[in-house]
Design an enzyme around this catalytic site. Structure first.
Site, short mmCIF file in Angstrom:
data_model
loop_
_atom_site.label_atom_id
_atom_site.label_comp_id
_atom_site.label_asym_id
_atom_site.label_seq_id
_atom_site.Cartn_x
_atom_site.Cartn_y
_atom_site.Cartn_z
CG HIS A 27 21.58 22.49 -11.03
ND1 HIS A 27 21.03 23.76 -11.10
CD2 HIS A 27 21.76 22.25 -9.69
CE1 HIS A 27 20.89 24.25 -9.89
NE2 HIS A 27 21.33 23.35 -9.00
CD GLU A 28 23.30 18.97 -8.30
OE1 GLU A 28 24.20 19.48 -7.59
OE2 GLU A 28 22.08 19.17 -8.10
CG HIS A 31 25.99 23.50 -7.48
ND1 HIS A 31 25.89 24.83 -7.17
CD2 HIS A 31 24.70 23.04 -7.59
CE1 HIS A 31 24.62 25.18 -7.10
NE2 HIS A 31 23.87 24.11 -7.35
#
Length: 626
Positions: A27-28, A31
């Site tokens: 997920h990170e 980003h």
């Protein structure tokens, strides 16, 4: 060494760190990569919160792992509201970037989670996943039985659609109430085609909603070949006793109870004619016998045999290797002498099932702590005359019981009716209306048949979604638990099919999670169903104990879960940021700074509230019995 590694990786804490670590990292990473792609500087990339455990710096970015493994974050340069970056670095700051860049960064995290899940499901679809086999066991009197399906049939296709696994079978049937379905099945050495019309029944969805669904009365539960024998029955007179395990019939190995039922039924129905034509013909049945254990319940004694069985014509018995015993079912005249009462084609049945199996034999009552709410039901069942070693012949409305699944069906219908009748009333208001009289017919381990009637009180409890519900407690365990069918490995045929199957699996996961989140938001599912780190750790530990495949599937499910949750239009979540970006794009300018700051504070407060709720639920579950 392997055992040590297995112990370490199946530990709930270790499994939790691995599961959350992979999902949060992806997920990170989404980003981070999106920020780099659109030209926004990244100051921190962190897995976990709190003090730094380990880390390193690469360029302007500090990569680190922190001590509290409850998530992660990416901190972009210029993301603090009210802090204006110098002019020469405005183009590298988050809040100074165009709205499309910020929207790209916001959506990249959830998108990365979906990509991870898609990649996992495509890989598993191509590799092949073990799934329950579409081999059926058929309930007496069901649409399946009326249509001609038999125990042990392997469903190959329904109509023009191939059936690869049990999930295909249930999906097609559930959507076909009242429709005529053509089943192509593998039976024995050949194939058969039978026609079945699913009944339209009221069932519950995964989220407790009442839905209409097609049912035909098939199940995965297959009986073992361990017999329970009624006194005076044909099998009793032939010398069989409760606990005997049929190993082979006429030289053919036996694994399932339906094989015994079919072979015995065919043998007893046709033996008279066959022996008239071939008087020397006999049917050897090899059994493994058990001895008597504590409380009259048998315990398998292994190869030694002390009991000598009598054949039909004269007392003969021979010990086979490893202590097994061979019985000869010979002499047509002897069969005729046993037929005092009969069902057409099956001598000596007396209208009761020819065969019973120890899956319907009471093996014991559950051991319960003193304060357990199921104690009254257990004592009621004990006091009404049920005894360890009793085999259920009929139960409730089932005149003939062929499988313990019929008991579960009856209990489910009784409970559903009670919940519809007693909804919203207290136990005091109900009075005796919550008492259910359950009639049984049983025979003991010695074979004697008798009738028993038990009055069981329904208990007011909570269902899986925290709603008030009446429960029919059944704190019993059976002598044996059936035989499982080996799973089938289902894999996609080719790359394109693997991509399609992987995408369909992710969409199915996302749809289920969306429904659950919607019900949480609207109150359809109580907030008590939310779980936090402890609940996730339990799931992770269970998944790791189930093997690498189950753990990988759980990663896929958790990744979609995190992606869907972060898309919720709430402050401090990616969905909330996307909503603000949408407002800004619509109005052509950012929201006032004070509004942005208020939204950010509300987001922090919301996250704190969610943490409090999930931790409270976790702690409550630790101290509340299941």
């Amino acid at each position: 060494m392997f055992t040590l590694l297995e112990t370490v990786f199946t530990n709930p804490i270790v499994a939790f760190i691995l599961l959350v670590g992979v999902v949060v990292f992806v997920h990170e990473l989404g980003h981070y990569l999106a920020g780099r792609l659109v030209g926004v500087d990244v100051e921190e990339f962190s897995l976990g919160f709190g003090p730094k455990a380990i880390g390193f710096r690469h360029g302007i970015t500090e990569f680190k792992i922190c001590w509290l493994p409850l998530g992660g974050y990416v901190r972009f340069y210029g993301s603090e509201i009210g802090n204006e970056p110098p002019p020469e670095r405005r183009h590298r700051a988050l809040l100074s970037s165009p709205v499309y860049k910020r929207a790209t960064i916001s959506i990249a995290g959830p998108l990365a989670n979906f990509i991870l899940s898609f990649a996992v499901m495509v890989a598993l679809s191509a590799w092949g996943m073990p799934q329950p086999s579409p081999v059926v066991s058929v309930l007496e009197g069901s649409p399946a039985a009326q249509g001609g399906l038999r125990d042990g049939d392997r469903v190959l296709a329904i109509g023009d659609e191939k059936v690869h696994a049990w999930s295909d079978l249930t999906r097609i049937i559930s959507a076909s109430a009242g429709k005529t379905l053509r089943f192509r099945v593998a039976r024995g050495e050949g194939e058969e085609v039978v026609t079945v019309v699913p009944s339209d029944e009221e069932t519950q969805s995964h989220f407790g909603d009442t839905v209409r669904s097609g049912r035909i009365g098939v199940m995965q539960f297959l009986l073992s070949p361990r017999l329970a024998v009624r006194e005076g029955s044909l099998l009793w007179n032939l010398g069989f006793r409760s606990g005997d395990v049929v190993v082979s019939i006429d030289g053919k190995p036996v694994k399932y109870g339906w094989e015994v039922r079919d072979a015995f039924g065919q043998t007893f129905a046709s033996l008279n004619e066959a022996l008239v034509q071939q008087p020397a013909r006999s049917v050897p049945v090899v059994v493994r016998r058990v001895g008597s254990g504590r409380g009259g319940v048998p315990e398998e004694t292994g190869p030694s045999l002390e009991t000598v069985l009598a054949a039909v014509s004269k007392p003969t018995a021979s010990k086979a290797p490893e202590g097994e015993l061979t019985l000869d079912l010979a002499n047509a005249a002897a069969f005729a002498s046993l037929s005092k009462t009969s069902t057409p084609g099956i001598p000596g049945s007396g209208g009761l099932p020819l065969l019973s199996f120890t899956e319907m034999t009471l093996g014991g009552f559950d051991e319960l702590p003193r304060a357990d709410p199921r104690l009254p039901s257990r004592e009621a069942l004990k006091s009404c005359g049920l005894q360890v070693g009793d085999t259920f012949v009929s139960f409730g409305e089932s005149a003939v019981l062929s499988s313990p699944v019929q008991m579960n069906v009856w209990i489910e219908k009784t409970t559903r009716s009670a919940n519809a009748l007693l909804e919203g009333k207290s136990v005091a208001e109900v009075g005796t209306a919550n008492r259910v009289n359950v009639p049984f017919r049983v025979f003991g381990w010695n074979g004697a048949l008798r009738d028993v009637s038990c009055v069981v009180e329904l208990r007011k409890s909570k269902d899986a979604f925290g709603r008030d519900a009446w429960v029919f407690d059944w704190p019993l365990r059976f002598f044996s638990a059936g035989v499982s069918v080996p799973p089938v490995v289902v894999r996609s045929e080719g790359v394109m099919e693997a991509l399609a199957d992987g995408g369909a699996a992710v969409l199915d996961q996302a749809g289920t999670i969306f429904t659950g989140l919607s019900k949480l938001m609207t109150g359809g599912i109580p907030l008590s169903n939310l779980g936090g780190p402890i609940a996730i750790a339990r799931v992770a530990g269970d998944a790791a104990s189930g093997g690498a495949l189950i753990f990988i599937l759980t990663i896929s499910w958790m990744s979609v879960n995190i992606g869907m949750f972060n898309l919720l239009p709430l402050p401090a979540l990616d969905g909330g940021s996307l909503l603000l970006h949408g407002f800004e794009a619509a109005y052509g300018k950012p929201l006032p700074v004070n509004v942005q700051a208020a939204v950010q504070r509300a987001g922090v407060l919301l996250i704190l509230v969610i943490f409090v709720v999930v931790f409270y639920n976790d702690i409550l579950r630790l101290f509340t019995p299941s």
